[in-house]
Design a protein around this motif. Structure first.
Motif, PDB file in Angstrom:
ATOM      1  N   LYS A  50      -5.621  -2.465   0.602  1.00  0.00           N
ATOM      2  CA  LYS A  50      -5.599  -1.681  -1.049  1.00  0.00           C
ATOM      3  C   LYS A  50      -4.137  -1.246  -1.222  1.00  0.00           C
ATOM      4  O   LYS A  50      -3.554  -0.663  -0.467  1.00  0.00           O
ATOM      5  CB  LYS A  50      -6.717  -0.777  -0.991  1.00  0.00           C
ATOM      6  N   CYS A  54      -5.495   3.396  -5.468  1.00  0.00           N
ATOM      7  CA  CYS A  54      -6.314   2.542  -6.034  1.00  0.00           C
ATOM      8  C   CYS A  54      -7.709   2.332  -5.404  1.00  0.00           C
ATOM      9  O   CYS A  54      -8.130   1.241  -5.109  1.00  0.00           O
ATOM     10  CB  CYS A  54      -5.502   1.121  -6.231  1.00  0.00           C
ATOM     11  N   GLY A  56      -9.122   2.999  -2.733  1.00  0.00           N
ATOM     12  CA  GLY A  56      -9.327   2.609  -0.926  1.00  0.00           C
ATOM     13  C   GLY A  56     -10.014   3.612  -0.486  1.00  0.00           C
ATOM     14  O   GLY A  56     -10.977   3.327   0.152  1.00  0.00           O
ATOM     15  N   ARG A 276      -8.270  -8.067  -0.276  1.00  0.00           N
ATOM     16  CA  ARG A 276      -6.976  -7.256  -0.698  1.00  0.00           C
ATOM     17  C   ARG A 276      -6.813  -7.374  -2.143  1.00  0.00           C
ATOM     18  O   ARG A 276      -7.113  -8.391  -2.834  1.00  0.00           O
ATOM     19  CB  ARG A 276      -5.747  -8.183  -0.123  1.00  0.00           C
ATOM     20  N   TRP A 277      -6.688  -6.167  -2.721  1.00  0.00           N
ATOM     21  CA  TRP A 277      -6.179  -6.001  -4.035  1.00  0.00           C
ATOM     22  C   TRP A 277      -5.041  -4.995  -4.218  1.00  0.00           C
ATOM     23  O   TRP A 277      -4.680  -4.098  -3.831  1.00  0.00           O
ATOM     24  CB  TRP A 277      -7.468  -5.342  -4.660  1.00  0.00           C
ATOM     25  N   CYS A 318       0.801  -4.500  -2.021  1.00  0.00           N
ATOM     26  CA  CYS A 318       0.119  -4.453  -0.867  1.00  0.00           C
ATOM     27  C   CYS A 318       0.139  -5.824  -0.075  1.00  0.00           C
ATOM     28  O   CYS A 318      -0.580  -6.607   0.085  1.00  0.00           O
ATOM     29  CB  CYS A 318      -1.416  -4.797  -1.557  1.00  0.00           C
TER      30      CYS A 318
END
Length: 593
Positions: A50, A54, A56, A276-277, A318
């Protein structure tokens, strides 16, 4: 009850979120599938990359709280350090539990049911610890969660040790939530073993999904940039229909609200799920902020400081980090020359050759890392050449080839100071003997402050300097220093003897850190074709400020090694000789002897 339904019904944000009030997953669509994966009984390992700030940590708290309230089984939470574990318990863990009436209903009636390292509930507990090896060999649990396992505090192999605390339970799950690590770290192998679900925008016009990639990554994927920069402004362009979206809250949300994950490894085993972002999933963060951060990181990289660029790639994009020198285009700076180019400067220059002698390991024998650096009178510098050498004779030949001055030619003193210096940390007697042959300086780092002395008005005055006066050292075991060599800093020495300079690590590291970081105002040039091994290991040390726990005042600056330090050591030695030979002006009025 699923974790997503639990969040919708029971989670209310206050100061923990940029969007306050009850949890509404339409604001955080990128959290839906990761939260659903936390309920998947076939998923034994959940890895989430993350972007920094944001959601996470919030994701981990939601999963923890749901398991406290709804599930059976003990949990273990592993934070970045023991101090961070206590801080997490005080500011996040306890607050989340106390804010949830269903969780509080399950708290044990024991007086010490909620502490900084343990929360006891009816028939279950949540243990909170740092990543130490003793913590990895403690209690058995059903659920494990780690926070920021990309850090050096989690050495490779430690995550497996923690996962062993779950035994072979059929209903276990280990959850690892972190910003992106260095390429090849243990958590990175976990991520790559999963399905690698990547968050994508959905174009409101053509309804196609597309990956919000930055700069060169977008060109490689789509043949054109997704984020288009026009002066100080930035827009997003769909690579399918070419519709342009402006950097406004409304249009950023329009791209995110119907977004979805796309698997990059769809045939992976379902036992490992990975998501994943990037920062672009957070629609409340403007793209222009990221543009400013990216430009600042590139400017720092031009001066040789790759840390801001590393942080941008890891914490914003990321992406797993592999050190590299970016393409700076046609601008001046670090990329305005290649190895072997002549430095056109009006200032007088000096070439310095420094070498770090290493023992080798396994099948690799003893060797030297040798770096040639050129300084001008103002302290500006360029990296000229790097070589890995097997013998000191090769270092001598390198000095001749690159025109680096040695104190001895054909075994005789020239009367001029040498510009070759070798670290004597390993096999110091051997280094002294080899330095004696060619008139080189030996070097030794120290944590002690160094002093010079000079006569002034008939009195000897001592003053601090970043390095000591040269002093004679013998390369022969057991040989004592004759009285005639005490206090001698130059001139002929007996065979096997060499002059050694002791450097003040704290001061020299500070100077070098300022050079690499760009805060010194001096040019620190790195060739565009500099070997990757140099780039990968610079800077090797970062300053950490220690504060007194009682007064909260700064107690000391500690230099922490974060990479292999061969090239850092070479740069420190080169800087020392540049100072000694008058090619690095110091803020000290007295001149070196």
């Amino acid at each position: 009850m699923t974790t997503l339904d639990f969040a919708r019904k029971h989670i209310v944000f206050n100061k923990s979120s940029p969007i306050t009030g009850p949890f509404r997953d339409e604001f955080y669509p990128f959290l839906r599938k990761p939260l659903m994966a936390a309920d998947d009984i076939t998923c034994k390992r959940l890895v989430i990359y993350k972007a920094s700030s944001c959601m996470g940590t919030v994701t981990g708290q939601i999963i923890n709280t749901k398991r406290i309230v709804c599930d059976v089984g003990d949990q273990k939470m592993v934070c970045q350090s023991d101090d961070d574990a206590a801080l997490w318990a005080k500011t996040r863990g306890k607050e989340w539990v106390r804010a949830n009436k269903d969780a509080m209903r399950l708290v044990s009636r024991d007086k010490y049911a909620i502490t900084n390292d343990l929360m006891i509930f009816r028939h279950k507990f949540l243990e909170i610890s740092g990543p130490g090896i003793t913590s990895a060999q403690s209690v058995q649990v059903r659920y494990l969660q780690t926070d920021e396992s990309h850090l050096e505090a989690f050495p490779d192999g430690r995550l497996i040790e923690f996962e062993k605390r779950m035994g072979g339970r059929w209903d276990r799950q280990g959850t690892h939530i972190t910003t992106a690590p260095d390429e090849g770290r243990e958590v990175d192998t976990f991520f790559l073993a999963g399905q690698q679900d990547e968050w994508h925008f959905r174009c409101p016009k053509c309804t196609e999904l597309f990956w919000p990639l930055w700069a060169e990554d977008a060109k490689e994927k789509y043949g054109a940039e997704v984020f288009v920069i026009n002066g100080d402004s930035i827009s997003c362009v769909c690579p399918h229909c070419h519709e342009s979206f402006q950097d406004t809250a409304r249009e950023r949300y329009a791209l995110v609200k119907d977004g979805d994950y796309v698997s990059q490894n769809p045939t992976a085993s379902p036992e490992t799920r990975s998501f994943r972002w990037s920062v672009f999933a957070a629609h409340w963060i403007s793209w222009r902020e990221m543009l400013i951060e990216s430009v600042a990181a590139m400017e720092a990289a031009k001066l040789g400081n790759l840390k801001p660029l590393e942080d941008f790639h890891k914490k914003r994009l990321c992406k797993s980090w592999k050190p590299f020198l970016p393409d700076f285009g046609g601008g001046k700076g670090v990329n305005d020359y290649k190895l072997g180019d002549t430095w056109e400067s009006a200032e007088e220059k000096i070439r310095i050759l420094s070498a770090d002698f290493q023992a080798g390991s396994g099948d690799e024998g003893a060797h030297l890392h040798a770096l040639c650096v050129e300084y001008d009178r103002l302290g500006n510098s360029r990296r000229i050449e790097y070589r890995r050498l097997d013998t000191f004779e090769q270092l001598h030949q390198m000095a001749i080839t690159l025109g680096v001055r040695e104190a001895k030619v054909d075994g005789k003193l020239t009367g001029k100071g040498t510009c070759v210096i070798v670290d004597s940390g390993h096999e110091n007697r051997l280094v002294f003997r080899e330095c004696s042959k060619y008139g080189w300086y030996a070097y030794r780092g120290s944590d002690l402050e160094q002093y010079h002395a000079k006569m002034q008005d008939g009195r000897q005055i001592s003053f601090s300097m970043p390095y000591s006066m040269p002093h004679a050292e013998s390369g022969i075991v057991g040989e004592k220093q004759p009285d005639r060599l005490r206090g001698v800093a130059k001139g002929a020495l007996p065979p096997g003897w060499a002059y050694c300079i002791v450097g003040d690590n704290n001061t020299l590291y500070g100077y070098l850190s300022a050079l690499v970081g760009g805060s010194s105002g001096r040019y620190f040039g790195i060739a565009s074709d500099m070997p990757e091994i140099y780039v990968a290991n610079m800077p090797a040390f970062i300053p950490l400020v220690e504060t007194d726990k009682k007064t909260n005042k700064v107690k000391a600056t500690v230099w922490k090694r974060v990479r292999k330090d061969h090239f850092w050591d070479c740069e420190v030695m080169a800087l020392t000789l540049a100072m000694k030979h008058g090619h690095f002006p110091l803020a000290i009025s007295r001149q070196s002897v």
